[in-house]
Scaffold this motif. Structure first.
Motif, PDB file in Angstrom:
ATOM      1  N   ALA B  96     -27.432 -29.949  51.748  1.00  0.00           N
ATOM      2  CA  ALA B  96     -27.131 -28.820  50.872  1.00  0.00           C
ATOM      3  C   ALA B  96     -28.306 -27.861  50.781  1.00  0.00           C
ATOM      4  O   ALA B  96     -28.142 -26.634  50.802  1.00  0.00           O
ATOM      5  CB  ALA B  96     -26.747 -29.329  49.487  1.00  0.00           C
ATOM      6  N   ILE B  97     -29.520 -28.426  50.694  1.00  0.00           N
ATOM      7  CA  ILE B  97     -30.701 -27.582  50.537  1.00  0.00           C
ATOM      8  C   ILE B  97     -31.011 -26.794  51.812  1.00  0.00           C
ATOM      9  O   ILE B  97     -31.355 -25.624  51.764  1.00  0.00           O
ATOM     10  CB  ILE B  97     -31.926 -28.451  50.116  1.00  0.00           C
ATOM     11  N   ALA B 133     -20.234 -23.399  49.326  1.00  0.00           N
ATOM     12  CA  ALA B 133     -19.255 -24.331  49.889  1.00  0.00           C
ATOM     13  C   ALA B 133     -19.690 -24.763  51.291  1.00  0.00           C
ATOM     14  O   ALA B 133     -19.550 -25.922  51.675  1.00  0.00           O
ATOM     15  CB  ALA B 133     -17.882 -23.676  49.939  1.00  0.00           C
ATOM     16  N   LEU B 134     -20.251 -23.832  52.028  1.00  0.00           N
ATOM     17  CA  LEU B 134     -20.700 -24.144  53.385  1.00  0.00           C
ATOM     18  C   LEU B 134     -21.872 -25.131  53.355  1.00  0.00           C
ATOM     19  O   LEU B 134     -21.902 -26.110  54.110  1.00  0.00           O
ATOM     20  CB  LEU B 134     -21.122 -22.846  54.074  1.00  0.00           C
ATOM     21  N   ALA B 135     -22.816 -24.864  52.459  1.00  0.00           N
ATOM     22  CA  ALA B 135     -23.978 -25.746  52.327  1.00  0.00           C
ATOM     23  C   ALA B 135     -23.534 -27.127  51.874  1.00  0.00           C
ATOM     24  O   ALA B 135     -24.001 -28.162  52.368  1.00  0.00           O
ATOM     25  CB  ALA B 135     -24.963 -25.155  51.321  1.00  0.00           C
ATOM     26  N   ILE B 171     -23.067 -33.955  44.013  1.00  0.00           N
ATOM     27  CA  ILE B 171     -24.525 -33.810  44.179  1.00  0.00           C
ATOM     28  C   ILE B 171     -24.850 -32.661  45.131  1.00  0.00           C
ATOM     29  O   ILE B 171     -25.711 -31.818  44.860  1.00  0.00           O
ATOM     30  CB  ILE B 171     -25.123 -35.142  44.678  1.00  0.00           C
ATOM     31  N   ALA B 172     -24.133 -32.616  46.245  1.00  0.00           N
ATOM     32  CA  ALA B 172     -24.370 -31.541  47.212  1.00  0.00           C
ATOM     33  C   ALA B 172     -24.067 -30.176  46.582  1.00  0.00           C
ATOM     34  O   ALA B 172     -24.800 -29.204  46.790  1.00  0.00           O
ATOM     35  CB  ALA B 172     -23.504 -31.753  48.450  1.00  0.00           C
ATOM     36  N   PHE B 173     -22.993 -30.096  45.809  1.00  0.00           N
ATOM     37  CA  PHE B 173     -22.622 -28.854  45.130  1.00  0.00           C
ATOM     38  C   PHE B 173     -23.754 -28.425  44.198  1.00  0.00           C
ATOM     39  O   PHE B 173     -24.173 -27.258  44.184  1.00  0.00           O
ATOM     40  CB  PHE B 173     -21.320 -29.071  44.361  1.00  0.00           C
ATOM     41  N   GLY B 174     -24.275 -29.374  43.449  1.00  0.00           N
ATOM     42  CA  GLY B 174     -25.353 -29.070  42.510  1.00  0.00           C
ATOM     43  C   GLY B 174     -26.580 -28.510  43.219  1.00  0.00           C
ATOM     44  O   GLY B 174     -27.117 -27.466  42.839  1.00  0.00           O
TER      45      GLY B 174
END
Lengths: 316, 275
Positions: B96-97, B133-135, B171-174
């Motif tokens: 995500a980051i 959303a992509l990340a 978690i990824a969304f956050g």
């Protein structure tokens, strides 16, 4: 401007009145007013920093005005930004094509940003690639296109949503003469088809070729307004004689020549003498015993209008 | 080619969020998927392997020396089963980051991508949601792969490990949401380096490799304030089968983090490109 004056006058697509944009106390746009009629080709002519791009951003509903009134297609951009933008095509000053996508995908993806159906966008993308003379480059990477091709792709992209107004900010700046003429030809076709064009430029030949009507802008204010021909008639003479005596002597000779012709302008590199007959003026100068290094007689242009209005040249 | 005559336009849709949201974030996301095809596959794949290597070297290798560890809920588990859920959270975070910081930074400052998007009828919230959303998708893919590795090594100790999947999305969304928000305020490469400076210690010290109880109490508070700790505890609870009300607290933490990220990203994009 050949607009029929009988019958119902169509409502303007853009109305600006006392439009102002201030950045930290500096007025980029300082109370300008103008209207653009549907199908008209309208230009903002002025040097860099005159406030043309800022005006375009406000008209494009991506910058909010500090004060004044602005209506695009009858709507206030402060409240209806997305609705207005859905009806505009924007060609920004520097290309911001999507370098990670190929040529045709640039058009399709951009069309999808407007929420248009994929099938419709794909069909239109192919039409626009033809129009932009890029059909054979559909699968190319954007990076591999020449400057002129990128510019044409940007224009094609701006047309993907079938806009009611096309905004072009310095459409040919940085292009070579040939690329420029191809682009003018494309824009002229759009104009013939009735697309409303609003463009900024600091090239007078561009303004003369493409604009039905224009405003001359300097320091955020409108200096004059009219068709290119009318502006030249009003603010300049029919012909201009350009003479060069060498940078050391231009100023001294400019003073001596005052009174010859309608008006004399001394620039660092040359002296401009305005009159209805340039050849006659040149003859008079040689009779007086002055020998210019070079001389040139030309028709007056918007450059001369600008010089007259502001005392400065457009492109420095 | 013909151009249609004038069409009626008007404020047809709901005005709520009308200026910032056109309900079209999917167009932004599909652009991202199309663009990913041209990106460097090696870089994409390397992000998945990093936590796997940690798991193999520390979990299996070091784990042989450590033996078992006692979790927050008092369970005694093998060292590999202790760090695996933490590394799962880390892998969601890394994915995500990566997309929401460096990629967003480049698109914003160099590719002028968002500037172009916001001259269309898209609003800043569409751009934010689409990019996040992509990340998030990358984070979830990394985590899914990692979860399979865990399963094959027998490190999922309970059926509730399946719930780690939605937890990983959260978690990824956050992290994607907060990452994009922070990035939208940064303008130089030097500032971007601060992100790495924060990420590394957070990765090492968030009860990832040893229980929180080793720290003195004030340090524990600091660790518990950081997002990764909540992710680690949430996933660890699910893969070890230690369900408790505390897990809901961790979920709430992420919901707040997502909301804050979205609000700041949207308002920042609006200020930058629609001023």
């Amino acid at each position: 401007m050949a607009r029929v004056s009988v019958g119902i006058v169509p409502a303007p697509v853009i109305t600006a009145s006392a439009l102002t944009k201030t950045y930290k106390g500096f007025s980029a746009v300082d109370g300008i007013s103008f209207e653009v009629a549907p199908g008209e080709s309208f230009g903002l002519l002025g040097p860099n920093g005159a406030g043309k791009s800022t005006t375009m951003r406000m008209v494009g509903a991506v910058s909010t005005r500090t004060s004044g009134e602005l209506a695009i297609l009858g709507l206030d951009p402060d409240q209806y930004g997305p609705e207005i933008r859905s009806q505009l095509g924007v060609v920004p000053q520097s290309d911001n094509l999507d370098m990670e996508l190929r040529v045709r995908d640039n058009l399709i993806v951009y069309g999808r940003y407007f929420g248009l159906p994929r099938a419709q966008v794909a069909k239109r993308a192919d039409e626009l690639l033809e129009f932009a003379q890029l059909a054979d480059r559909a699968k190319s990477k954007v990076d591999d296109l020449s400057g002129g091709m990128k510019r044409r792709l940007t224009i094609a992209r701006a047309l993907i949503n079938d806009p009611r107004i096309l905004l072009l900010d310095e459409p040919t700046t940085g292009l070579d003469p040939q690329a420029r003429h191809i682009l003018w030809d494309r824009l002229f076709r759009l104009k013939e088809q009735g697309t409303t064009l609003v463009l900024t430029t600091h090239y007078m030949d561009e303004a003369e070729q493409l604009c039905d009507r224009l405003v001359v802008v300097d320091k955020g204010r409108i200096m004059a307004e009219g068709s290119p021909a009318a502006l030249i008639r009003e603010y300049s003479s029919r012909e201009v004689l350009e003479v060069r005596f060498g940078s050391e002597r231009n100023e001294a000779l400019g003073e001596q020549l005052a009174g010859i012709g309608d008006r004399v302008e001394v620039l660092p590199d040359r002296v401009l003498i305005y009159s209805s007959n340039g050849e006659a003026v040149l003859e008079r100068i040689t009779q007086l015993g002055h020998e210019p290094i070079t001389s040139l007689v030309r028709r007056s242009s918007l450059e001369d209008v600008f010089l007259r209005l502001t005392g400065r040249t457009l492109v420095e | 080619m013909t151009f249609a005559p004038t069409r009626p336009i008007g404020p047809a849709r709901n005005r709520f969020l009308g200026a910032v949201y056109a309900r079209n974030s999917s167009a932004v996301m599909s652009r991202g998927l199309l663009a990913t095809r041209s990106s460097n596959v090696a870089i994409v794949v390397s992000g998945f392997f990093e936590p796997v290597f940690y798991l193999l070297s520390m979990g299996i290798g070091l784990g042989a020396l450590v033996g078992t560890v006692v979790t927050t809920t008092g369970q005694e588990v093998s060292y590999a089963a202790f760090i695996a859920p933490a590394l799962l959270a880390v892998s969601a975070m890394n994915g995500a980051i990566y997309d929401s910081t460096w990629n967003v930074f480049f698109k914003m400052n160099y590719a002028k991508l968002y500037e172009g998007m916001l001259t269309t009828s898209l609003g800043p919230l569409d751009v934010a949601l689409g990019e996040i959303a992509l990340a998030l998708l990358r984070g979830v893919l990394y985590a899914l792969g990692f979860l399979i590795v865990m399963q094959s090594l027998g490190l999922n100790l309970s059926w509730t490990a399946i719930l780690a999947l939605p937890a990983v999305v959260l978690i990824a969304f956050g992290f994607a949401s907060l990452g994009m928000a922070v990035t939208s305020y940064l303008t130089t490469f030097q500032q971007m380096d601060w992100i790495n400076f924060v990420m590394l210690p957070m990765f090492l010290f968030s009860a990832t490799f040893y229980p929180l109880s080793v720290y003195p109490e004030p340090i524990q508070w600091i660790v518990q304030a950081l997002p990764l700790w909540h992710g680690v505890e949430l996933i660890r609870g699910l893969t070890t089968g230690a369900l408790s009300m505390a897990l809901l607290g961790h979920v709430l933490y992420y919901l707040v983090m997502i909301a804050i990220g979205l609000v700041f990203t949207t308002s920042r994009l609006k200020k930058l490109f629609l001023d």
